[in-house]
Design a protein around this motif. Structure first.
Motif, PDB file in Angstrom:
ATOM      1  N   LYS A   1       0.824  -1.199   0.000  1.00 48.86           N
ATOM      2  CA  LYS A   1       0.000   0.000   0.000  1.00 48.86           C
ATOM      3  C   LYS A   1       0.859   1.250   0.000  1.00 48.86           C
ATOM      4  O   LYS A   1       1.789   1.391   0.799  1.00 48.86           O
ATOM      5  CB  LYS A   1      -0.916   0.004   1.226  1.00 48.86           C
ATOM      6  CG  LYS A   1      -1.891   1.169   1.236  1.00 48.86           C
ATOM      7  CD  LYS A   1      -2.813   1.085   2.434  1.00 48.86           C
ATOM      8  CE  LYS A   1      -3.788   2.261   2.443  1.00 48.86           C
ATOM      9  NZ  LYS A   1      -4.703   2.211   3.606  1.00 48.86           N
ATOM     10  N   LYS A   2       0.553   2.159  -0.897  1.00 53.23           N
ATOM     11  CA  LYS A   2       1.304   3.408  -0.975  1.00 53.23           C
ATOM     12  C   LYS A   2       0.899   4.331   0.166  1.00 53.23           C
ATOM     13  O   LYS A   2      -0.256   4.361   0.572  1.00 53.23           O
ATOM     14  CB  LYS A   2       1.034   4.096  -2.313  1.00 53.23           C
ATOM     15  CG  LYS A   2       1.541   3.338  -3.526  1.00 53.23           C
ATOM     16  CD  LYS A   2       1.211   4.102  -4.796  1.00 53.23           C
ATOM     17  CE  LYS A   2       1.688   3.342  -6.034  1.00 53.23           C
ATOM     18  NZ  LYS A   2       1.339   4.064  -7.281  1.00 53.23           N
ATOM     19  N   PRO A   3       1.838   5.145   0.672  1.00 55.45           N
ATOM     20  CA  PRO A   3       1.475   6.119   1.704  1.00 55.45           C
ATOM     21  C   PRO A   3       0.600   7.218   1.117  1.00 55.45           C
ATOM     22  O   PRO A   3       0.579   7.431  -0.097  1.00 55.45           O
ATOM     23  CB  PRO A   3       2.834   6.659   2.161  1.00 55.45           C
ATOM     24  CG  PRO A   3       3.740   6.447   0.994  1.00 55.45           C
ATOM     25  CD  PRO A   3       3.272   5.179   0.335  1.00 55.45           C
ATOM     26  N   PHE A   4      -0.130   7.912   1.984  1.00 54.22           N
ATOM     27  CA  PHE A   4      -1.007   8.992   1.544  1.00 54.22           C
ATOM     28  C   PHE A   4      -0.201  10.062   0.808  1.00 54.22           C
ATOM     29  O   PHE A   4      -0.623  10.569  -0.241  1.00 54.22           O
ATOM     30  CB  PHE A   4      -1.720   9.579   2.760  1.00 54.22           C
ATOM     31  CG  PHE A   4      -2.594  10.760   2.452  1.00 54.22           C
ATOM     32  CD1 PHE A   4      -3.345  10.819   1.294  1.00 54.22           C
ATOM     33  CD2 PHE A   4      -2.673  11.818   3.345  1.00 54.22           C
ATOM     34  CE1 PHE A   4      -4.162  11.903   1.011  1.00 54.22           C
ATOM     35  CE2 PHE A   4      -3.483  12.909   3.073  1.00 54.22           C
ATOM     36  CZ  PHE A   4      -4.225  12.950   1.904  1.00 54.22           C
ATOM     37  N   ILE A   5       0.978  10.402   1.320  1.00 59.33           N
ATOM     38  CA  ILE A   5       1.830  11.417   0.690  1.00 59.33           C
ATOM     39  C   ILE A   5       3.228  10.842   0.479  1.00 59.33           C
ATOM     40  O   ILE A   5       3.819  10.287   1.408  1.00 59.33           O
ATOM     41  CB  ILE A   5       1.905  12.692   1.542  1.00 59.33           C
ATOM     42  CG1 ILE A   5       0.525  13.337   1.642  1.00 59.33           C
ATOM     43  CG2 ILE A   5       2.908  13.676   0.949  1.00 59.33           C
ATOM     44  CD1 ILE A   5       0.486  14.574   2.491  1.00 59.33           C
ATOM     45  N   GLN A   6       3.740  10.951  -0.735  1.00 61.05           N
ATOM     46  CA  GLN A   6       5.096  10.532  -1.069  1.00 61.05           C
ATOM     47  C   GLN A   6       5.915  11.754  -1.473  1.00 61.05           C
ATOM     48  O   GLN A   6       5.433  12.619  -2.217  1.00 61.05           O
ATOM     49  CB  GLN A   6       5.092   9.531  -2.225  1.00 61.05           C
ATOM     50  CG  GLN A   6       4.475   8.189  -1.897  1.00 61.05           C
ATOM     51  CD  GLN A   6       4.432   7.287  -3.110  1.00 61.05           C
ATOM     52  OE1 GLN A   6       3.553   7.411  -3.950  1.00 61.05           O
ATOM     53  NE2 GLN A   6       5.395   6.372  -3.205  1.00 61.05           N
ATOM     54  N   ARG A   7       7.145  11.791  -1.002  1.00 59.59           N
ATOM     55  CA  ARG A   7       8.030  12.915  -1.316  1.00 59.59           C
ATOM     56  C   ARG A   7       9.154  12.444  -2.235  1.00 59.59           C
ATOM     57  O   ARG A   7       9.941  11.572  -1.870  1.00 59.59           O
ATOM     58  CB  ARG A   7       8.616  13.500  -0.032  1.00 59.59           C
ATOM     59  CG  ARG A   7       9.415  14.771  -0.247  1.00 59.59           C
ATOM     60  CD  ARG A   7       9.786  15.401   1.073  1.00 59.59           C
ATOM     61  NE  ARG A   7      10.380  16.709   0.895  1.00 59.59           N
ATOM     62  CZ  ARG A   7      10.655  17.543   1.890  1.00 59.59           C
ATOM     63  NH1 ARG A   7      10.378  17.179   3.133  1.00 59.59           N
ATOM     64  NH2 ARG A   7      11.192  18.711   1.662  1.00 59.59           N
ATOM     65  N   LEU A   8       9.212  13.019  -3.448  1.00 55.16           N
ATOM     66  CA  LEU A   8      10.275  12.737  -4.404  1.00 55.16           C
ATOM     67  C   LEU A   8      11.155  13.977  -4.547  1.00 55.16           C
ATOM     68  O   LEU A   8      10.910  15.000  -3.906  1.00 55.16           O
ATOM     69  CB  LEU A   8       9.669  12.331  -5.757  1.00 55.16           C
ATOM     70  CG  LEU A   8       8.692  11.149  -5.731  1.00 55.16           C
ATOM     71  CD1 LEU A   8       8.203  10.838  -7.132  1.00 55.16           C
ATOM     72  CD2 LEU A   8       9.331   9.923  -5.096  1.00 55.16           C
ATOM     73  N   ASN A   9      12.187  13.885  -5.405  1.00 54.96           N
ATOM     74  CA  ASN A   9      13.130  14.991  -5.523  1.00 54.96           C
ATOM     75  C   ASN A   9      12.478  16.299  -5.978  1.00 54.96           C
ATOM     76  O   ASN A   9      12.791  17.378  -5.469  1.00 54.96           O
ATOM     77  CB  ASN A   9      14.258  14.622  -6.492  1.00 54.96           C
ATOM     78  CG  ASN A   9      15.183  13.564  -5.927  1.00 54.96           C
ATOM     79  OD1 ASN A   9      15.312  13.441  -4.709  1.00 54.96           O
ATOM     80  ND2 ASN A   9      15.810  12.786  -6.790  1.00 54.96           N
ATOM     81  N   ASP A  10      11.584  16.202  -6.971  1.00 54.13           N
ATOM     82  CA  ASP A  10      11.025  17.416  -7.557  1.00 54.13           C
ATOM     83  C   ASP A  10       9.539  17.583  -7.323  1.00 54.13           C
ATOM     84  O   ASP A  10       8.925  18.512  -7.853  1.00 54.13           O
ATOM     85  CB  ASP A  10      11.296  17.446  -9.064  1.00 54.13           C
ATOM     86  CG  ASP A  10      10.586  16.308  -9.792  1.00 54.13           C
ATOM     87  OD1 ASP A  10      10.243  15.309  -9.125  1.00 54.13           O
ATOM     88  OD2 ASP A  10      10.368  16.416 -11.015  1.00 54.13           O
ATOM     89  N   ARG A  11       8.920  16.703  -6.527  1.00 58.48           N
ATOM     90  CA  ARG A  11       7.469  16.783  -6.376  1.00 58.48           C
ATOM     91  C   ARG A  11       6.983  16.034  -5.141  1.00 58.48           C
ATOM     92  O   ARG A  11       7.693  15.188  -4.584  1.00 58.48           O
ATOM     93  CB  ARG A  11       6.781  16.204  -7.613  1.00 58.48           C
ATOM     94  CG  ARG A  11       6.924  14.693  -7.782  1.00 58.48           C
ATOM     95  CD  ARG A  11       6.474  14.241  -9.157  1.00 58.48           C
ATOM     96  NE  ARG A  11       7.349  14.768 -10.212  1.00 58.48           N
ATOM     97  CZ  ARG A  11       7.061  14.744 -11.498  1.00 58.48           C
ATOM     98  NH1 ARG A  11       5.925  14.235 -11.901  1.00 58.48           N
ATOM     99  NH2 ARG A  11       7.911  15.224 -12.397  1.00 58.48           N
ATOM    100  N   LEU A  12       5.761  16.373  -4.749  1.00 50.16           N
ATOM    101  CA  LEU A  12       5.023  15.612  -3.751  1.00 50.16           C
ATOM    102  C   LEU A  12       3.887  14.891  -4.461  1.00 50.16           C
ATOM    103  O   LEU A  12       3.249  15.461  -5.345  1.00 50.16           O
ATOM    104  CB  LEU A  12       4.456  16.533  -2.674  1.00 50.16           C
ATOM    105  CG  LEU A  12       5.435  17.202  -1.710  1.00 50.16           C
ATOM    106  CD1 LEU A  12       4.676  18.145  -0.784  1.00 50.16           C
ATOM    107  CD2 LEU A  12       6.196  16.171  -0.900  1.00 50.16           C
ATOM    108  N   ILE A  13       3.650  13.653  -4.073  1.00 49.76           N
ATOM    109  CA  ILE A  13       2.563  12.881  -4.660  1.00 49.76           C
ATOM    110  C   ILE A  13       1.533  12.609  -3.576  1.00 49.76           C
ATOM    111  O   ILE A  13       1.846  12.047  -2.528  1.00 49.76           O
ATOM    112  CB  ILE A  13       3.071  11.560  -5.261  1.00 49.76           C
ATOM    113  CG1 ILE A  13       4.060  11.846  -6.399  1.00 49.76           C
ATOM    114  CG2 ILE A  13       1.908  10.722  -5.768  1.00 49.76           C
ATOM    115  CD1 ILE A  13       4.650  10.608  -7.021  1.00 49.76           C
ATOM    116  N   VAL A  14       0.305  13.053  -3.834  1.00 55.76           N
ATOM    117  CA  VAL A  14      -0.802  12.814  -2.913  1.00 55.76           C
ATOM    118  C   VAL A  14      -1.637  11.666  -3.477  1.00 55.76           C
ATOM    119  O   VAL A  14      -2.310  11.821  -4.496  1.00 55.76           O
ATOM    120  CB  VAL A  14      -1.674  14.077  -2.749  1.00 55.76           C
ATOM    121  CG1 VAL A  14      -2.787  13.827  -1.741  1.00 55.76           C
ATOM    122  CG2 VAL A  14      -0.819  15.262  -2.308  1.00 55.76           C
TER     123      VAL A  14
END
Length: 280
Positions: free
Chosen positions: A123-136
């Motif tokens: 299961k993916k987390p609610f918020i993911q932090r990458l180098n250039d973006r946040l994924i909700v």
């Protein structure tokens, strides 16, 4: 004379009503048991009376979290981070025009982390932090059920929407809104109405690109919000019907439909949504 008194009372009541809907700011710092800052923690701002999610944020490298332009009210925060136990703050009050500094929160190591075995979860987390973006990952959030894309954006970290429905990312306006990686042909009121009518259960994720790469050219210097729609992987025709209803001061509802066709070489996807709401 009586009319004059009534007019003055009306002005005073109206002024008081506006005062009750003022905005404020809240800040807090997230630490671990060693009193070192926790970077990348997901912090959720919750209303104290019903625990409804108002806003999310991510702690920076100093552990600092800021919630700006939030309504004056009573709140608490819920904090989650990889390897650390979920934590809640005490209640605090946000006052108009003031910055409320919430006492620093210290997070303990979670019991799961202390176990010798390793648990793997897909299961993916609610918020993911990458180098250039946040994924909700909105599809993984229970609080978004029955909401619209507009509601999900309001709760997303770094996104602010003013009273004129201008969308900003980290305080910068002129944000580019994309649908599945392509700039939306809509703007202004048409775009806002589309977002209000788009049910969140038709969305897979929202990507908040704060540092656009060169492939986005200069158009995205203020940031890019890319809304990625769900697409059915099954071959042939399939579709969905959705409906949602909410009740605040006034009722609001939305309905929509999606249609998908896929074969081994082609995938065609479309949707239509409608929203109704009354404003104060």
């Amino acid at each position: 004379m009586r009319k004059l008194i009534v007019a003055i009372l009306t002005i005073l009541i109206t002024t008081a009503s506006f005062a009750q809907t003022g905005k404020g700011k809240a800040t807090l710092t997230i630490l671990n048991e060693q009193k070192s800052p926790v970077e990348g923690a997901t912090v959720e701002l919750l209303r104290s009376n019903d625990s409804a999610l108002v806003k999310t944020a991510i702690s920076d490298k100093t552990g600092l979290v800021e919630f700006e332009n939030i309504n004056t009210s009573s709140y608490l925060v819920r904090v989650t981070a990889i390897g650390l136990a979920k934590s809640y703050s005490n209640l605090f009050q946000v006052k108009e025009g003031e910055t409320t500094t919430v006492p620093a929160m210290s997070m303990a190591i979670s019991n799961a982390t202390q176990m010798q075995g390793v648990t793997v979860s897909a299961k993916k987390p609610f918020i993911q932090r990458l180098n250039d973006r946040l994924i909700v990952n909105v599809e993984n959030s229970v609080v978004n059920v029955g909401s619209s894309a507009f509601d999900a954006l309001e709760r997303s970290p770094g996104v602010t929407i003013d009273q004129n429905d201008n969308i900003a990312l980290r305080g910068k306006q002129g944000v580019i809104i994309m649908i599945d990686g392509k700039p939306s042909p809509m703007s202004g009121a048409d775009l806002i109405n589309y977002l209000r009518g788009l049910p969140v259960n038709a969305i897979e994720r929202i990507e908040l690109i704060t540092n656009p790469s060169s492939k986005y050219e200069a158009a995205g210097n203020s940031g890019i919000i890319d809304i990625r729609m769900k697409k059915d992987q099954r071959l042939g025709y399939n579709g969905t019907l959705t409906a949602g209803y909410g009740q605040g001061v006034y009722p609001k509802w939305n309905a929509g439909t999606t249609l998908n066709y896929r074969n081994k070489g082609v995938n065609v996807f479309g949707n239509y949504n409608y929203a109704y709401r009354e404003n104060l």
